[in-house]
Design a protein around this motif. Structure first.
Motif, PDB file in Angstrom:
ATOM      1  N   ALA A  19      -0.732  -5.989  40.924  1.00 47.07           N
ATOM      2  CA  ALA A  19      -0.068  -6.045  42.278  1.00 47.07           C
ATOM      3  C   ALA A  19       1.311  -5.835  42.836  1.00 47.07           C
ATOM      4  CB  ALA A  19      -1.259  -6.115  43.283  1.00 47.07           C
ATOM      5  N   ARG A  20       1.556  -7.362  42.235  1.00 51.90           N
ATOM      6  CA  ARG A  20       3.089  -7.759  42.465  1.00 51.90           C
ATOM      7  C   ARG A  20       4.330  -6.584  41.911  1.00 51.90           C
ATOM      8  NH1 ARG A  20       0.692 -13.021  43.255  1.00 51.90           N
ATOM      9  NH2 ARG A  20       0.991 -13.378  41.326  1.00 51.90           N
ATOM     10  N   LEU A  21       3.875  -6.291  40.831  1.00 46.20           N
ATOM     11  CA  LEU A  21       5.011  -6.321  39.892  1.00 46.20           C
ATOM     12  C   LEU A  21       4.532  -4.729  40.130  1.00 46.20           C
ATOM     13  CD1 LEU A  21       3.979  -7.636  36.489  1.00 46.20           C
ATOM     14  CD2 LEU A  21       6.470  -8.255  37.750  1.00 46.20           C
ATOM     15  N   ILE A  22       3.222  -3.313  39.985  1.00 47.00           N
ATOM     16  CA  ILE A  22       2.864  -2.494  40.508  1.00 47.00           C
ATOM     17  C   ILE A  22       3.756  -2.056  42.309  1.00 47.00           C
ATOM     18  CG2 ILE A  22       1.804  -0.965  41.860  1.00 47.00           C
ATOM     19  CD1 ILE A  22       0.204  -2.202  39.818  1.00 47.00           C
ATOM     20  N   GLU A  23       3.905  -3.139  42.750  1.00 45.76           N
ATOM     21  CA  GLU A  23       5.011  -3.148  44.298  1.00 45.76           C
ATOM     22  C   GLU A  23       6.298  -2.629  43.881  1.00 45.76           C
ATOM     23  OE1 GLU A  23       4.319  -6.192  46.465  1.00 45.76           O
ATOM     24  OE2 GLU A  23       1.841  -5.761  46.799  1.00 45.76           O
ATOM     25  N   ILE A  24       7.131  -3.547  43.225  1.00 42.87           N
ATOM     26  CA  ILE A  24       9.005  -3.329  42.306  1.00 42.87           C
ATOM     27  C   ILE A  24       8.839  -1.498  42.065  1.00 42.87           C
ATOM     28  CG2 ILE A  24      10.267  -4.304  40.942  1.00 42.87           C
ATOM     29  CD1 ILE A  24       8.964  -6.263  40.137  1.00 42.87           C
ATOM     30  N   ASP A  25       9.377  -1.005  43.046  1.00 39.71           N
ATOM     31  CA  ASP A  25       9.986   0.856  42.334  1.00 39.71           C
ATOM     32  C   ASP A  25      10.743   0.434  41.212  1.00 39.71           C
ATOM     33  OD1 ASP A  25      11.235   2.999  42.650  1.00 39.71           O
ATOM     34  OD2 ASP A  25      11.575   3.107  44.964  1.00 39.71           O
ATOM     35  N   PRO A  26      10.159   1.727  40.407  1.00 40.26           N
ATOM     36  CA  PRO A  26      10.863   1.374  39.724  1.00 40.26           C
ATOM     37  C   PRO A  26      12.218   2.182  39.403  1.00 40.26           C
ATOM     38  CG  PRO A  26       9.250   3.061  38.760  1.00 40.26           C
ATOM     39  CD  PRO A  26       9.359   1.956  40.710  1.00 40.26           C
ATOM     40  N   GLY A  27      12.982   2.942  40.054  1.00 39.39           N
ATOM     41  CA  GLY A  27      14.253   3.324  40.734  1.00 39.39           C
ATOM     42  C   GLY A  27      13.962   5.461  39.686  1.00 39.39           C
ATOM     43  N   TYR A  28      12.776   5.325  39.583  1.00 37.21           N
ATOM     44  CA  TYR A  28      13.214   7.486  38.925  1.00 37.21           C
ATOM     45  C   TYR A  28      11.304   7.391  39.478  1.00 37.21           C
ATOM     46  CZ  TYR A  28      10.513   4.151  34.913  1.00 37.21           C
ATOM     47  OH  TYR A  28      10.440   3.473  34.158  1.00 37.21           O
ATOM     48  N   THR A  29      11.145   9.070  39.638  1.00 38.79           N
ATOM     49  CA  THR A  29      10.189   9.294  39.817  1.00 38.79           C
ATOM     50  C   THR A  29       9.394   9.603  38.214  1.00 38.79           C
ATOM     51  OG1 THR A  29      10.840  11.272  39.560  1.00 38.79           O
ATOM     52  CG2 THR A  29      10.894  10.782  41.474  1.00 38.79           C
ATOM     53  N   GLY A  30       7.743   9.481  38.671  1.00 43.13           N
ATOM     54  CA  GLY A  30       6.606   9.711  38.075  1.00 43.13           C
ATOM     55  C   GLY A  30       6.066   8.520  37.527  1.00 43.13           C
ATOM     56  N   ILE A  31       4.425   8.163  37.649  1.00 39.02           N
ATOM     57  CA  ILE A  31       3.577   7.272  37.221  1.00 39.02           C
ATOM     58  C   ILE A  31       3.872   6.755  35.867  1.00 39.02           C
ATOM     59  CG2 ILE A  31       1.672   8.511  36.634  1.00 39.02           C
ATOM     60  CD1 ILE A  31       1.848   6.067  38.973  1.00 39.02           C
ATOM     61  N   SER A  32       3.830   7.990  35.193  1.00 36.44           N
ATOM     62  CA  SER A  32       3.917   7.523  33.339  1.00 36.44           C
ATOM     63  C   SER A  32       4.615   8.233  32.845  1.00 36.44           C
ATOM     64  CB  SER A  32       2.814   6.927  33.085  1.00 36.44           C
ATOM     65  OG  SER A  32       2.653   6.652  31.358  1.00 36.44           O
ATOM     66  N   ILE A  33       6.027   7.783  32.111  1.00 35.59           N
ATOM     67  CA  ILE A  33       6.334   9.192  31.992  1.00 35.59           C
ATOM     68  C   ILE A  33       6.270   9.469  30.605  1.00 35.59           C
ATOM     69  CG2 ILE A  33       8.466   9.384  33.600  1.00 35.59           C
ATOM     70  CD1 ILE A  33      10.228   8.045  32.185  1.00 35.59           C
ATOM     71  N   THR A  34       6.252   8.272  29.695  1.00 31.75           N
ATOM     72  CA  THR A  34       5.338   8.265  27.934  1.00 31.75           C
ATOM     73  C   THR A  34       4.225   7.592  28.087  1.00 31.75           C
ATOM     74  OG1 THR A  34       5.717   7.875  26.173  1.00 31.75           O
ATOM     75  CG2 THR A  34       6.551   6.679  27.518  1.00 31.75           C
ATOM     76  N   SER A  35       3.461   8.833  26.922  1.00 31.34           N
ATOM     77  CA  SER A  35       2.027   8.980  27.427  1.00 31.34           C
ATOM     78  C   SER A  35       1.027   9.092  26.852  1.00 31.34           C
ATOM     79  CB  SER A  35       1.248   9.193  29.868  1.00 31.34           C
ATOM     80  OG  SER A  35       1.285   9.892  28.868  1.00 31.34           O
ATOM     81  N   ARG A  36       0.080   8.426  26.205  1.00 28.31           N
ATOM     82  CA  ARG A  36      -1.169   9.226  25.142  1.00 28.31           C
ATOM     83  C   ARG A  36      -2.308   9.519  25.489  1.00 28.31           C
ATOM     84  NH1 ARG A  36      -1.088   4.740  20.666  1.00 28.31           N
ATOM     85  NH2 ARG A  36      -3.066   4.585  21.961  1.00 28.31           N
ATOM     86  N   LEU A  37      -3.086  10.451  25.168  1.00 24.58           N
ATOM     87  CA  LEU A  37      -4.850  10.752  25.778  1.00 24.58           C
ATOM     88  C   LEU A  37      -5.623  10.553  24.467  1.00 24.58           C
ATOM     89  CD1 LEU A  37      -4.083  13.404  29.239  1.00 24.58           C
ATOM     90  CD2 LEU A  37      -5.671  11.234  28.699  1.00 24.58           C
ATOM     91  N   ASP A  38      -6.325   9.652  24.424  1.00 25.83           N
ATOM     92  CA  ASP A  38      -6.845   9.521  23.098  1.00 25.83           C
ATOM     93  C   ASP A  38      -8.040  10.449  23.487  1.00 25.83           C
ATOM     94  OD1 ASP A  38      -4.787   8.260  22.581  1.00 25.83           O
ATOM     95  OD2 ASP A  38      -6.749   6.338  22.764  1.00 25.83           O
ATOM     96  N   SER A  39      -8.211  11.447  22.249  1.00 23.03           N
ATOM     97  CA  SER A  39      -9.625  12.389  22.948  1.00 23.03           C
ATOM     98  C   SER A  39     -10.294  12.763  21.513  1.00 23.03           C
ATOM     99  CB  SER A  39      -8.634  13.972  22.528  1.00 23.03           C
ATOM    100  OG  SER A  39      -7.906  14.491  22.049  1.00 23.03           O
ATOM    101  N   PHE A  40     -11.497  13.580  20.928  1.00 19.29           N
ATOM    102  CA  PHE A  40     -12.197  14.331  20.584  1.00 19.29           C
ATOM    103  C   PHE A  40     -11.761  15.878  21.091  1.00 19.29           C
ATOM    104  CE2 PHE A  40     -13.628  10.124  20.529  1.00 19.29           C
ATOM    105  CZ  PHE A  40     -12.936   9.473  18.731  1.00 19.29           C
TER     106      PHE A  40
END
Length: 452
Positions: free
Chosen positions: A100-121
């Protein structure tokens, strides 16, 4: 999706080309093995792709995949934004005080996760996601390098004469994503000096080296830097004499919290907005495996439109935190532990925040005693239970470390790569077991789209 005769015909044609002469198989094996070693296609000291054919999908499947991933990503963004102010979601996701302490820091850009991967079948009947790797997905460079190797394979060059393909290259999209975040963070257009940050000696070291070479080939200064060798002083994050503007973060949040002294320079520079870090720490909201529990919990249904709710029902498996008490399944109230015991063969127990298949117990492969042990251990920790999804299987030509070539049936895990929530690439993981994970001993092949 319906069975596609064109796809089956393409696979049969490729396999026929492989076996056209007594030496084609061995020559293809030797070509791929040599190029893989040359291009550092190594994971933890072993070849990452001991297969002689990529994974083919149709253009129709690709369009469908991209559209459905985009719909699910709308839900990801909604949960990520809502979680910032809704403590219920914090608790249901299992966010710790340190996270939570790390989450509260504003990264300075928008988007919750700007590079990600969805594992699927992806099967003929369903397209199902099993996990979202939102923190720092591996495989982006590996899959591009392997795709380029396959495109040079003589058998592939003959194959595309009849079946044109679209290889899925994504390193340029990762670089564009990093630069977009940096420009938003800095408010300028200067060229950043990049550090790829993770511990030394990891199985993914070769991918870091691939990325470093790629970034440098695109004109960016880049180093690979372990967290403990970073220094933060006078408002600059450095590694030796190298001043860092942009961190491509591969070190896990869990490791940062477990080794705070070694990571304090990175965290302090991030907190002070002295360096741009991608991904930032707010990805933890949606990286937790209980994120799927939030999506499939009726209590949060009002967050989503009817169309988004339909996408969740179609693609996200029912997921609940492993705990005593009542919950709902298919609209009915059930006692969770009784339900888990009664339906072992269609459930999986997994830790909320691990990777590489660690701690996963597959119900249909476990004995009743093993399942009961998994339930007991899960109740003592941070675990969840998830419903089994339809899985895909396909026969692939495979070669052993000794060079023996066989055609073996593999579990096929198709992993779309998303950048700012849009699919830009994909690769496929293969395994002989229910855990389709490279860390657990599986392999990977590039995904090729058969053109219309």
């Amino acid at each position: 999706m319906e069975s596609n005769p064109t796809l089956k015909a393409a696979i049969a044609h490729y396999d026929a080309l492989l076996q056209e002469t007594p030496t084609t198989l061995t020559e293809s094996r030797d070509f791929l093995a040599a190029r893989s070693a040359e291009e550092k296609m190594i994971f933890g000291g072993r070849p990452l792709s001991p297969y002689l054919r990529p994974h083919f999908i149709t253009a129709e499947q690709w369009r469908y995949l991209c559209a459905e991933c985009a719909r699910i990503w709308e839900c990801v963004e909604i949960v990520g934004r809502t979680a910032l102010t809704d403590r219920r979601i914090y608790d249901d996701l299992g966010i710790t005080d340190g996270e939570a302490r790390l989450i509260e820091i504003d990264p300075g850009y928008t988007g919750i996760s700007i590079t990600s991967r969805l594992d699927s079948f992806l099967t003929e009947e369903a397209f199902s996601f099993v996990e979202l790797n939102a923190e720092n997905p591996a495989g982006i460079s590996y899959c591009e390098v392997m795709a380029r190797i396959f495109m040079d394979l003589p058998v592939m060059q003959r194959f595309v004469e009849k079946h044109p393909v679209m290889p899925l290259y994504a390193r340029h999209l990762l670089l564009e994503t990093l630069l977009t975040a940096y420009q938003e963070w800095s408010g300028g257009t200067d060229k950043p000096r990049i550090a790829i940050v993770d511990w030394e000696g990891l199985p993914t070291q070769c991918e870091f080296e691939q990325f470093q070479a790629y970034f440098q080939s695109e004109g960016f200064e880049c180093i690979i830097a372990p967290p403990e060798k970073l220094d933060y002083h006078a408002g600059r994050l450095c590694c030796g004499d190298f001043k860092i503007d942009l961190v491509y973060r591969r070190v896990l949040t869990n490791d940062i919290l477990e080794r705070p002294e070694e990571c304090k320079a990175l965290v302090n520079a991030y907190r002070d907005r002295a360096v741009c870090v991608v991904n930032g720490f707010r990805t933890k909201f949606v990286h937790k495996k209980m994120f799927f529990g939030v999506l499939t919990d009726e209590r949060y249904a009002a967050l989503f439109t009817p169309e988004q709710q339909a996408a969740i029902r179609a693609h996200i498996p029912w997921t609940r935190r492993l705990a005593e008490g009542k919950t709902t399944y298919a609209g009915e109230t059930v006692d969770l532990l009784e339900f888990i015991r009664a339906h072992q063969t269609r459930l999986v127990i997994k830790p909320n925040d691990e990777y590489g298949g660690k701690g996963v117990v597959v119900g249909w492969e476990a004995t009743p005693a093993e399942w009961e042990t998994a339930i007991a251990e899960g109740l003592r920790g941070d675990y969840l239970v998830q419903e089994k999804v339809p899985t895909a299987h396909e026969v692939f030509p495979h070669f052993t470390p000794e060079g023996e070539i066989t055609f073996i049936e593999q579990l096929v895990d198709l992993d779309p790569l998303l950048f700012h929530g849009k699919v830009g690439g994909a690769f496929t993981r293969l395994s002989s077991t229910a855990l389709c994970n490279v860390t657990s001993g599986g392999g990977m092949v590039p995904t090729f789209v058969l053109k219309d």
